[in-house]
Design a protein around this motif. Structure first.
Motif, PDB file in Angstrom:
ATOM      1  N   ASP A 186      -4.170  36.257  20.746  1.00  0.00           N
ATOM      2  CA  ASP A 186      -4.662  37.174  19.722  1.00  0.00           C
ATOM      3  C   ASP A 186      -4.918  36.340  18.469  1.00  0.00           C
ATOM      4  OD1 ASP A 186      -4.927  39.034  17.600  1.00  0.00           O
ATOM      5  OD2 ASP A 186      -3.772  40.527  18.699  1.00  0.00           O
ATOM      6  N   ALA A 187      -6.173  36.115  18.149  1.00  0.00           N
ATOM      7  CA  ALA A 187      -6.516  35.227  17.038  1.00  0.00           C
ATOM      8  C   ALA A 187      -6.219  35.843  15.678  1.00  0.00           C
ATOM      9  CB  ALA A 187      -7.996  34.835  17.115  1.00  0.00           C
ATOM     10  N   GLU A 188      -6.244  37.175  15.596  1.00  0.00           N
ATOM     11  CA  GLU A 188      -6.006  37.839  14.312  1.00  0.00           C
ATOM     12  C   GLU A 188      -4.522  37.921  13.998  1.00  0.00           C
ATOM     13  OE1 GLU A 188      -7.426  41.860  11.889  1.00  0.00           O
ATOM     14  OE2 GLU A 188      -7.911  41.616  14.011  1.00  0.00           O
ATOM     15  N   HIS A 189      -3.709  38.201  15.016  1.00  0.00           N
ATOM     16  CA  HIS A 189      -2.256  38.275  14.851  1.00  0.00           C
ATOM     17  C   HIS A 189      -1.639  37.422  15.963  1.00  0.00           C
ATOM     18  CE1 HIS A 189      -2.920  41.540  12.007  1.00  0.00           C
ATOM     19  NE2 HIS A 189      -3.646  42.153  12.928  1.00  0.00           N
ATOM     20  N   GLU A 209       0.705  34.321   9.610  1.00  0.00           N
ATOM     21  CA  GLU A 209      -0.505  34.877  10.217  1.00  0.00           C
ATOM     22  C   GLU A 209      -1.707  34.784   9.283  1.00  0.00           C
ATOM     23  OE1 GLU A 209       0.316  38.789  11.731  1.00  0.00           O
ATOM     24  OE2 GLU A 209       0.964  37.934  13.652  1.00  0.00           O
ATOM     25  N   GLU A 210      -1.468  34.881   7.973  1.00  0.00           N
ATOM     26  CA  GLU A 210      -2.572  34.812   7.018  1.00  0.00           C
ATOM     27  C   GLU A 210      -3.281  33.461   7.104  1.00  0.00           C
ATOM     28  OE1 GLU A 210      -3.447  35.195   2.196  1.00  0.00           O
ATOM     29  OE2 GLU A 210      -1.445  35.617   3.004  1.00  0.00           O
ATOM     30  N   CYS A 225      -5.270  33.279  10.315  1.00  0.00           N
ATOM     31  CA  CYS A 225      -6.520  34.047  10.200  1.00  0.00           C
ATOM     32  C   CYS A 225      -7.572  33.255   9.439  1.00  0.00           C
ATOM     33  CB  CYS A 225      -6.259  35.379   9.511  1.00  0.00           C
ATOM     34  SG  CYS A 225      -5.518  36.634  10.573  1.00  0.00           S
ATOM     35  N   GLN A 226      -7.165  32.592   8.367  1.00  0.00           N
ATOM     36  CA  GLN A 226      -8.091  31.771   7.601  1.00  0.00           C
ATOM     37  C   GLN A 226      -8.676  30.661   8.460  1.00  0.00           C
ATOM     38  OE1 GLN A 226      -5.772  30.477   4.239  1.00  0.00           O
ATOM     39  NE2 GLN A 226      -5.855  32.457   3.219  1.00  0.00           N
ATOM     40  N   ALA A 248      -8.897  30.742  11.798  1.00  0.00           N
ATOM     41  CA  ALA A 248      -9.741  31.356  12.819  1.00  0.00           C
ATOM     42  C   ALA A 248     -11.100  31.761  12.264  1.00  0.00           C
ATOM     43  CB  ALA A 248      -9.030  32.568  13.422  1.00  0.00           C
ATOM     44  N   LEU A 249     -11.118  32.243  11.041  1.00  0.00           N
ATOM     45  CA  LEU A 249     -12.389  32.596  10.393  1.00  0.00           C
ATOM     46  C   LEU A 249     -13.235  31.358  10.134  1.00  0.00           C
ATOM     47  CD1 LEU A 249     -11.092  35.302   7.874  1.00  0.00           C
ATOM     48  CD2 LEU A 249     -12.721  35.702   9.730  1.00  0.00           C
ATOM     49  N   LEU A 267     -12.747  34.138  14.729  1.00  0.00           N
ATOM     50  CA  LEU A 267     -12.886  35.496  14.211  1.00  0.00           C
ATOM     51  C   LEU A 267     -14.152  35.569  13.397  1.00  0.00           C
ATOM     52  CD1 LEU A 267      -9.248  36.303  12.990  1.00  0.00           C
ATOM     53  CD2 LEU A 267     -10.397  37.285  14.960  1.00  0.00           C
TER      54      LEU A 267
END
Length: 312
Positions: free
Chosen positions: A237-240, A298-299, A302-303, A305-306, A311
């Motif tokens: 899960d790339a977001e979380h 996780e923040e 997410c950065q 992954a974006l 993401l």
């Protein structure tokens, strides 16, 4: 009996012939002029459509619907295998156009298995391209994408670890991970047996992917392969990243495949360095060596992954 939400879903899925979310069904129904046929749509018609389908799948043994994915939730008509295969082929082609590379997912897996209670392991990426060049096919499916080691330093006192050594009890565990971007019915067996081949040396081996089609037939085949060959499956899960899932747990081996370990050491300097590092860390009783980078927040993940395009 009037035209129902289930009638609408059936007609839309027959027209489109691919799995759709309820939002996509509603949009398609508008294009086909089907919304006017509903006797009442209510204030939240899309939620009503979703509820009707879920209830029908759960309570109706003769339902014509099946859920083929969870994130996002998509539904299709039972028995329409040609349309489902077309959908999976599209997903596979779309995956090949992704901006990010397979190795961009390594830090996501490393962060998950470093934090997850089942693993609590440090990983190292194995670069296949630095291996010795051998005759064609000799080293095919020999190298895992990542290897991992669980150190029990935080779980046991130094005296307990010494007792383990005296009693010849091994508190350390070695892992092998084969990484993919997409897994579907078309590629599952190839990917799974690749993981079987390059994970024979470890205590536990896993096939890992970011996208795994939520197809009941695919899940049944994964379960069968897991029962027969023992390789586990992880969905990232790339977001979380901490919500990544162990879909099927690996069967732990009591003994290691020393012949394969010897071949890996002789063939690949990354694997050789991994074993040297873990032996040094075991000797000193703490983690001093450098393993793959991980995130704990996780923040920040997410950065990353974006930035990589994992993401959007």
């Amino acid at each position: 009996m009037g035209y129902s939400f289930l009638d609408l879903a059936k007609e839309v899925l027959e027209h489109e012939n691919i799995p759709l979310s309820v939002e996509e069904m509603w949009e398609a129904a508008g294009r086909y002029g089907l919304l006017e046929k509903l006797s009442s749509s209510g204030k939240t018609p899309i939620r009503t459509l979703s509820a009707r389908i879920y209830v029908d799948i759960k309570n109706n043994q003769d339902t014509i619907f099946e859920q083929v994915s969870k994130r996002p939730a998509k539904f299709f008509l039972k028995g329409h295998t040609a349309g489902l295969q077309e959908y999976e082929d599209r997903q596979e082609r779309a995956g090949k156009k992704l901006k990010f590379a397979e190795r961009d997912l390594h830090i996501l897996l490393s962060s998950f298995v470093n934090s997850d209670e089942h693993f609590k392991c440090c990983t190292k990426t194995i670069y296949h391209e630095v291996s010795k060049r051998e005759k064609s096919g000799k080293n095919k499916w020999l190298h895992p994408d990542l290897v991992g080691v669980h150190f029990p330093f935080e779980s046991y006192t130094p005296n307990t670890l010494k007792l383990f050594d005296i009693l010849k009890v091994n508190p350390y565990k070695l892992y092998s991970f084969e990484m993919k971007i997409n897994i579907n019915l078309a590629n599952l067996r190839e990917y799974y047996f690749q993981a079987v081949s390059n994970s024979s040396w470890a205590h536990e081996g896993y096939l890992v992917a970011l996208h795994i089609t939520e197809n009941p037939e695919l899940m049944d085949e994964m379960r069968r392969l897991n029962n027969a060959f023992g390789i586990g499956v992880i969905r990232l899960d790339a977001e979380h990243f901490m919500q990544s899932e162990i879909l099927f747990s690996a069967k732990e081996k009591e003994s290691l495949d020393w012949d394969t370990i010897n071949r890996l050491v002789d063939s690949n300097p990354d694997f050789k360095k991994f074993l040297e590092d873990l032996m040094e860390d075991i000797k000193v009783g703490k983690i001093k060596s450098k393993y793959d980078e991980t995130y704990t927040e996780e923040e920040k993940m997410c950065q990353y992954a974006l930035k990589c395009g994992i993401l959007s």
